[in-house]
Design a protein around this motif. Structure first.
Motif, PDB file in Angstrom:
ATOM      1  N   ARG A  30     -21.462 124.693 145.847  1.00  0.00           N
ATOM      2  CA  ARG A  30     -22.306 125.852 146.156  1.00  0.00           C
ATOM      3  C   ARG A  30     -21.507 126.975 146.823  1.00  0.00           C
ATOM      4  N   ASP A  31     -20.474 126.584 147.593  1.00  0.00           N
ATOM      5  CA  ASP A  31     -19.675 127.591 148.296  1.00  0.00           C
ATOM      6  C   ASP A  31     -18.606 128.207 147.401  1.00  0.00           C
ATOM      7  N   GLU A  32     -18.430 127.670 146.183  1.00  0.00           N
ATOM      8  CA  GLU A  32     -17.437 128.211 145.262  1.00  0.00           C
ATOM      9  C   GLU A  32     -18.047 129.154 144.239  1.00  0.00           C
ATOM     10  N   LEU A  33     -19.297 128.896 143.856  1.00  0.00           N
ATOM     11  CA  LEU A  33     -19.940 129.672 142.797  1.00  0.00           C
ATOM     12  C   LEU A  33     -21.409 129.864 143.135  1.00  0.00           C
ATOM     13  N   ALA A  34     -21.850 131.126 143.139  1.00  0.00           N
ATOM     14  CA  ALA A  34     -23.266 131.412 143.378  1.00  0.00           C
ATOM     15  C   ALA A  34     -24.027 131.381 142.055  1.00  0.00           C
ATOM     16  N   ILE A  35     -25.166 130.680 142.052  1.00  0.00           N
ATOM     17  CA  ILE A  35     -26.022 130.616 140.861  1.00  0.00           C
ATOM     18  C   ILE A  35     -27.405 131.134 141.244  1.00  0.00           C
ATOM     19  N   ILE A  36     -27.873 132.103 140.469  1.00  0.00           N
ATOM     20  CA  ILE A  36     -29.220 132.638 140.668  1.00  0.00           C
ATOM     21  C   ILE A  36     -30.066 132.261 139.463  1.00  0.00           C
ATOM     22  N   GLY A  37     -31.210 131.606 139.735  1.00  0.00           N
ATOM     23  CA  GLY A  37     -32.131 131.230 138.673  1.00  0.00           C
ATOM     24  C   GLY A  37     -33.211 132.283 138.462  1.00  0.00           C
ATOM     25  N   LEU A  38     -33.561 132.490 137.189  1.00  0.00           N
ATOM     26  CA  LEU A  38     -34.615 133.443 136.830  1.00  0.00           C
ATOM     27  C   LEU A  38     -35.720 132.719 136.062  1.00  0.00           C
ATOM     28  N   SER A  39     -36.956 133.165 136.243  1.00  0.00           N
ATOM     29  CA  SER A  39     -38.065 132.631 135.442  1.00  0.00           C
ATOM     30  C   SER A  39     -39.272 133.527 135.607  1.00  0.00           C
ATOM     31  N   ALA A  40     -40.031 133.647 134.489  1.00  0.00           N
ATOM     32  CA  ALA A  40     -41.265 134.423 134.526  1.00  0.00           C
ATOM     33  C   ALA A  40     -42.465 133.542 134.824  1.00  0.00           C
ATOM     34  N   GLN A  41     -42.278 132.221 134.931  1.00  0.00           N
ATOM     35  CA  GLN A  41     -43.390 131.329 135.234  1.00  0.00           C
ATOM     36  C   GLN A  41     -43.855 131.563 136.670  1.00  0.00           C
ATOM     37  N   GLU A  42     -45.150 131.496 136.844  1.00  0.00           N
ATOM     38  CA  GLU A  42     -45.712 131.730 138.167  1.00  0.00           C
ATOM     39  C   GLU A  42     -45.728 130.471 139.023  1.00  0.00           C
TER      40      GLU A  42
ATOM     41  N   GLY B 293     -29.343 122.930 142.401  1.00  0.00           N
ATOM     42  CA  GLY B 293     -28.046 123.488 142.775  1.00  0.00           C
ATOM     43  C   GLY B 293     -27.975 124.990 142.765  1.00  0.00           C
ATOM     44  N   ALA B 294     -29.080 125.674 142.478  1.00  0.00           N
ATOM     45  CA  ALA B 294     -29.056 127.134 142.511  1.00  0.00           C
ATOM     46  C   ALA B 294     -28.964 127.619 143.954  1.00  0.00           C
ATOM     47  N   ASN B 295     -28.307 128.752 144.151  1.00  0.00           N
ATOM     48  CA  ASN B 295     -28.223 129.354 145.474  1.00  0.00           C
ATOM     49  C   ASN B 295     -29.427 130.233 145.786  1.00  0.00           C
ATOM     50  N   ASP B 296     -30.054 130.752 144.733  1.00  0.00           N
ATOM     51  CA  ASP B 296     -31.161 131.687 144.943  1.00  0.00           C
ATOM     52  C   ASP B 296     -32.053 131.666 143.697  1.00  0.00           C
ATOM     53  N   PHE B 297     -33.276 132.187 143.850  1.00  0.00           N
ATOM     54  CA  PHE B 297     -34.221 132.262 142.734  1.00  0.00           C
ATOM     55  C   PHE B 297     -34.905 133.630 142.772  1.00  0.00           C
ATOM     56  N   ILE B 298     -35.008 134.266 141.577  1.00  0.00           N
ATOM     57  CA  ILE B 298     -35.660 135.568 141.472  1.00  0.00           C
ATOM     58  C   ILE B 298     -36.719 135.482 140.372  1.00  0.00           C
ATOM     59  N   PRO B 299     -37.987 135.723 140.707  1.00  0.00           N
ATOM     60  CA  PRO B 299     -39.034 135.683 139.680  1.00  0.00           C
ATOM     61  C   PRO B 299     -39.022 136.949 138.832  1.00  0.00           C
TER      62      PRO B 299
ATOM     63  N   ARG C 283     -44.580 128.202 141.522  1.00  0.00           N
ATOM     64  CA  ARG C 283     -43.559 128.349 142.555  1.00  0.00           C
ATOM     65  C   ARG C 283     -42.765 127.073 142.767  1.00  0.00           C
ATOM     66  N   THR C 284     -43.296 125.938 142.281  1.00  0.00           N
ATOM     67  CA  THR C 284     -42.528 124.701 142.418  1.00  0.00           C
ATOM     68  C   THR C 284     -41.274 124.747 141.554  1.00  0.00           C
ATOM     69  N   LEU C 285     -41.271 125.602 140.531  1.00  0.00           N
ATOM     70  CA  LEU C 285     -40.091 125.726 139.685  1.00  0.00           C
ATOM     71  C   LEU C 285     -38.897 126.258 140.495  1.00  0.00           C
ATOM     72  N   ALA C 286     -39.206 127.206 141.400  1.00  0.00           N
ATOM     73  CA  ALA C 286     -38.144 127.738 142.242  1.00  0.00           C
ATOM     74  C   ALA C 286     -37.526 126.638 143.089  1.00  0.00           C
TER      75      ALA C 286
END
Length: 303
Positions: free
Chosen positions: A35-47, A59-65, A49-52
């Protein structure tokens, strides 16, 4: 085929993709990057919130809906990239510091080994010079020859003392200077000290006074060799920097309450020499340091 590229700082992945979903991509990336070597941001249009939470756990660092606000998206990307950059810079700095410490340790070990070997190699011929000079002093000599031999002997003994100091310093630095605990007589140590400094003191017409408090025991257990070395160094300095007057060696004792039959002996060497200023006293225990450069030129020594 997925290969590791250390110059990559961030991956942005959608949850739903044609051949590989976001969960599988994140899992494969985490096999290669922490996690400290590579940042991963997940995206999804599903509402949902458990998906986030699932993406973050994978292993994602962040999530953006989606749909996302461009300003928020840009801010989160920037923050994650800067975080990775800071972590990598810190890791590189730690590695450089560790490498520098290893180099310094090796250099110190080489230096200590060199000093020890050099001191031993020089000390052997110096002992021969001192020994044969003393033997020659016992033969029939005219005044000029005796004067020359005395100067050779004095200079040789001075150099030999410096060599011994260098050897002891290298041992102390390497942590290899062991203190003995053997029975010894304090009077023998002081008598030996007196015999070694009496000629130097007499040459300058100085009085040497030994004073031990009445409660100081004579039969002790410790390291008489190192004790003698320390007292000899102090007395040599006292004589060196004293033009007239006296040098006093004082000993007093105080019991140690934490140990049975244990004493703390305090040795003090006082002289009527040139003394030290307050500023010079502040540098007193700095290795290889002297009061000023003129001291070295006038009196010699390594500090």
């Amino acid at each position: 085929v997925m290969e590791r590229h250390d110059e990559i700082r961030m991956v942005i992945t959608d949850y739903q993709m044609p051949r590989m979903d976001g969960f599988e991509l994140i899992a494969r990336l985490r096999e290669r990057y922490a996690r400290d070597e590579l940042a991963i941001i997940g995206l999804s249009a599903q509402e949902d919130r458990t998906l986030a939470a699932k993406l973050l756990k994978q292993g994602a660092n962040d999530f953006i809906p989606k749909p996302f606000i461009p300003e928020e998206f840009f801010w989160r990307v920037t923050q994650n990239v800067e975080r990775i950059e800071r972590i990598r810079a810190l890791a590189e700095a730690k590695e450089e510091l560790s490498a520098a410490e290893r180099r310094a340790t090796r250099a110190s070990a080489f230096k200590s080994e060199f000093l020890a070997n050099m001191s031993h190699e020089i000390r052997t011929p110096m002992n021969a010079i001192v020994g044969f000079s003393r033997l020659a002093m016992g033969t029939e000599l005219d005044a000029k020859q005796r004067n020359y031999l005395q100067k050779i002997l004095n200079s040789s003994e001075l150099l030999l003392n410096i060599i011994n100091d260098i050897l002891d310093f290298s041992k102390i630095e390497a942590g290899k200077l062991d203190l003995e605990e053997v029975p010894f007589d304090l009077d023998d140590v002081l008598e030996n000290l007196a015999s070694m400094i009496s000629l130097k003191a007499a040459a300058k017409d100085l009085e040497i006074v030994f004073h031990a408090a009445p409660d100081v025991p004579r039969q002790l257990v410790g390291d008489p060799l190192r004790l003698g070395q320390i007292l000899l160094n102090l007395c040599d300095n006292a004589i060196k920097f004293t033009a007239e007057g006296e040098v006093v060696v004082h000993v007093e004792a105080s019991p140690l309450p934490t140990e049975d039959n244990a004493l703390e002996l305090r040795f003090a060497v006082r002289d009527t020499g040139i003394g030290l200023s307050e500023e010079q006293i502040g540098r007193l225990f700095t290795a290889f340091n002297q009061a000023d450069t003129s001291t070295t030129r006038r009196y010699g020594g390594t500090g």
